[in-house]
Design an enzyme around this catalytic site. Structure first.
Site, PDB file in Angstrom:
ATOM      1  N   THR A  39       0.883  -1.184   0.090  1.00 31.60           N
ATOM      2  CA  THR A  39      -0.087   0.084   0.010  1.00 31.60           C
ATOM      3  C   THR A  39       1.048   1.438  -0.082  1.00 31.60           C
ATOM      4  O   THR A  39       1.966   1.301   0.565  1.00 31.60           O
ATOM      5  CB  THR A  39      -0.960  -0.139   1.145  1.00 31.60           C
TER       6      THR A  39
ATOM      7  N   ARG B 252     -14.784  -6.340  -0.880  1.00 32.52           N
ATOM      8  CA  ARG B 252     -14.302  -5.950   0.538  1.00 32.52           C
ATOM      9  C   ARG B 252     -13.705  -4.538   0.313  1.00 32.52           C
ATOM     10  O   ARG B 252     -12.972  -4.091  -0.602  1.00 32.52           O
ATOM     11  CB  ARG B 252     -13.299  -6.971   0.811  1.00 32.52           C
ATOM     12  N   VAL B 253     -13.924  -3.722   1.505  1.00 26.39           N
ATOM     13  CA  VAL B 253     -13.359  -2.357   1.455  1.00 26.39           C
ATOM     14  C   VAL B 253     -12.653  -2.456   2.916  1.00 26.39           C
ATOM     15  O   VAL B 253     -13.063  -2.783   4.085  1.00 26.39           O
ATOM     16  CB  VAL B 253     -14.628  -1.490   1.715  1.00 26.39           C
ATOM     17  N   GLY B 254     -11.396  -1.913   2.768  1.00 24.11           N
ATOM     18  CA  GLY B 254     -10.436  -1.804   3.976  1.00 24.11           C
ATOM     19  C   GLY B 254     -10.428  -0.749   4.496  1.00 24.11           C
ATOM     20  O   GLY B 254     -11.319   0.199   4.503  1.00 24.11           O
ATOM     21  N   ASP B 255      -9.350  -0.293   5.304  1.00 25.60           N
ATOM     22  CA  ASP B 255      -9.393   0.813   6.098  1.00 25.60           C
ATOM     23  C   ASP B 255      -9.013   2.000   5.419  1.00 25.60           C
ATOM     24  O   ASP B 255      -9.182   3.252   5.583  1.00 25.60           O
ATOM     25  CB  ASP B 255      -8.322   0.634   7.004  1.00 25.60           C
TER      26      ASP B 255
ATOM     27  N   THR C 194      -0.524   2.053   7.038  1.00 23.71           N
ATOM     28  CA  THR C 194      -0.661   0.886   6.182  1.00 23.71           C
ATOM     29  C   THR C 194      -0.569  -0.288   7.154  1.00 23.71           C
ATOM     30  O   THR C 194      -0.147  -0.127   8.323  1.00 23.71           O
ATOM     31  CB  THR C 194       0.465   0.785   5.279  1.00 23.71           C
ATOM     32  N   GLY C 195      -1.231  -1.332   6.663  1.00 25.04           N
ATOM     33  CA  GLY C 195      -1.115  -2.504   7.554  1.00 25.04           C
ATOM     34  C   GLY C 195      -2.467  -3.601   7.223  1.00 25.04           C
ATOM     35  O   GLY C 195      -3.276  -3.020   6.381  1.00 25.04           O
ATOM     36  N   HIS C 196      -2.738  -4.153   8.275  1.00 22.62           N
ATOM     37  CA  HIS C 196      -3.957  -5.186   8.002  1.00 22.62           C
ATOM     38  C   HIS C 196      -5.248  -4.462   8.227  1.00 22.62           C
ATOM     39  O   HIS C 196      -5.646  -3.632   9.418  1.00 22.62           O
ATOM     40  CB  HIS C 196      -4.138  -6.361   8.747  1.00 22.62           C
ATOM     41  N   GLY C 197      -5.960  -3.983   7.313  1.00 22.83           N
ATOM     42  CA  GLY C 197      -7.122  -3.177   7.281  1.00 22.83           C
ATOM     43  C   GLY C 197      -8.181  -3.199   8.445  1.00 22.83           C
ATOM     44  O   GLY C 197      -8.355  -2.173   9.181  1.00 22.83           O
TER      45      GLY C 197
HETATM   46  N1  ASP Z   1      -4.210  -1.403   4.699  1.00 22.80           N
HETATM   47  C1  ASP Z   1      -4.622  -1.975   3.571  1.00 22.80           C
HETATM   48  C2  ASP Z   1      -5.757  -2.809   3.256  1.00 22.80           C
HETATM   49  O1  ASP Z   1      -6.238  -3.428   4.295  1.00 22.80           O
HETATM   50  C3  ASP Z   1      -3.285  -2.942   3.246  1.00 22.80           C
HETATM   51  C4  ASP Z   1      -2.044  -2.580   3.396  1.00 22.80           C
HETATM   52  O2  ASP Z   1      -1.714  -1.612   3.850  1.00 22.80           O
HETATM   53  O3  ASP Z   1      -1.081  -3.324   3.049  1.00 22.80           O
HETATM   54  O4  ASP Z   1      -6.519  -2.705   2.441  1.00 22.80           O
END
Ligand code: ASP
Length: 317
Positions: free
Chosen positions: A167, A195-198, A218-221
């Site tokens: 990201t 799917r919609v993330g953060d 950035t990271g696991h949404g």
């Molecule tokens: N935050 C992003 C999502 O979950 C992924 C990422 O940052 O690598 O869509």
């Protein structure tokens, strides 16, 4: 201290053979954003320039190079936010465009809404004259290979992604002291369709407020959304913590409370900046006072004059 632009290329683990290209990519994006600021452009112009350049770089999980959903398709999310007005614009699950961050800005500038999704976002793009690009032009061999691997029995796409990268995001402060943020992503590997993330959610994927600062995450949404990471960091800054301390506190809270790893770039309106992460690595770069700063591993911080060509530090090219 002003002005400054700080860029990230995703929290995770950058494979060795990609590390030099990743630092070069973020450095070049920071340079582009800085040129905009030097030319008198706004912090919003700078973050959009930096992020759209990273969207065009197939190495990163945004625009061309986005990860694929479970059906093998690209659906992208992006967000911009302006710290002067608190106006924001976002798109989610959008397809067939090269630069979602530019479309997010159009949502902010040209509509009365804050987020458009899926087909509605595509229709809006068409009405704005944004060229439609073929799906294949956004897909790389690498993302197709990872998608296939993740379809195998026993595969864990989330763990797999946290071991990868991608990201992209940026924060900036312009000469007038206005802050802005932008974040763009293809999301999580093999995610469900829709799917919609953060990333497109203000407060999670980013936040900008001239009264405190700006953050891009950035990271696991799904984990970032639980703690509204960007807003949490700005809350710590409002309590008097520095950009660096507040970023670390936000990431530490996400780790201890919901076991989540991630990364952020943060600025305050004075131009103090930080690039911090709890993941193994995060490619980042910052440009300020004609100096370019960048790094990839924990504790790494290289600096050079911004005019000089990028000097390689990772033995992979
Ligand atoms: N935050 C992003 C999502 O979950 C992924 C990422 O940052 O690598 O869509």
């Amino acid at each position: 201290m002003l002005p400054v632009v700080v860029v990230h290329g995703g929290a995770g683990h950058v494979p060795k053979e990609r590390s030099e290209k990743a630092t070069m990519g973020v450095s070049s994006a920071a340079r582009s954003g800085y040129l905009v600021l030097q030319g008198g452009g706004s912090s919003m112009d700078a973050v959009v320039a930096a992020v759209s350049q990273l969207e065009n770089n197939p190495l990163f999980n945004a625009g061309c190079g986005s990860v694929l959903n479970v059906k093998g398709e690209v659906e992208m999310d992006a967000l911009v936010m302006d710290g002067k007005t608190l106006c924001s614009g976002a798109v989610s699950a959008v397809r067939n465009i090269a630069n979602p961050v530019e479309l997010a800005r159009m949502v902010m500038d040209k509509t009365s809404h804050a987020c458009l999704t899926a087909e509605g976002a595509s229709m809006f793009a068409r009405s704005m004259g944004v060229p439609e690009v073929p799906h294949e032009s956004l897909v790389t061999e690498y993302s197709r290979m990872r998608w296939r691997k993740n379809l195998e029995p026993g595969a864990d796409p989330v763990a797999c992604q946290m071991g990868k990268m991608g990201t992209v995001g940026a924060v900036a402060v312009d000469v007038e002291g206005n802050v802005a943020c932008a974040t763009s992503t293809g999301g999580m590997m093999n995610k469900m369709e829709g799917r919609v993330g953060d990333t497109p959610c203000i407060g999670s994927g980013g936040y900008a407020d001239n009264h405190s600062g700006a953050v891009s995450t950035t990271g696991h949404g799904e984990t970032i959304m639980k703690v509204t990471l960007a807003r949490l960091i700005l809350f710590y800054m409002e309590q008097g913590h520095s950009v660096e301390a507040a970023s670390d506190m936000g990431l530490a809270y996400m780790k201890s409370r919901v076991d989540g790893l991630g990364g952020v770039v943060t600025v305050d309106p004075q131009g103090n900046w930080a690039a911090r992460f709890s993941s193994l690595q995060m490619a980042w770069a910052a440009a300020q006072k004609d100096m370019l700063h960048y790094g990839l591993y924990v504790g790494e911080h290289w600096s050079q004059n911004i005019q000089e060509p990028h000097s390689p530090h990772h033995a992979d090219i």
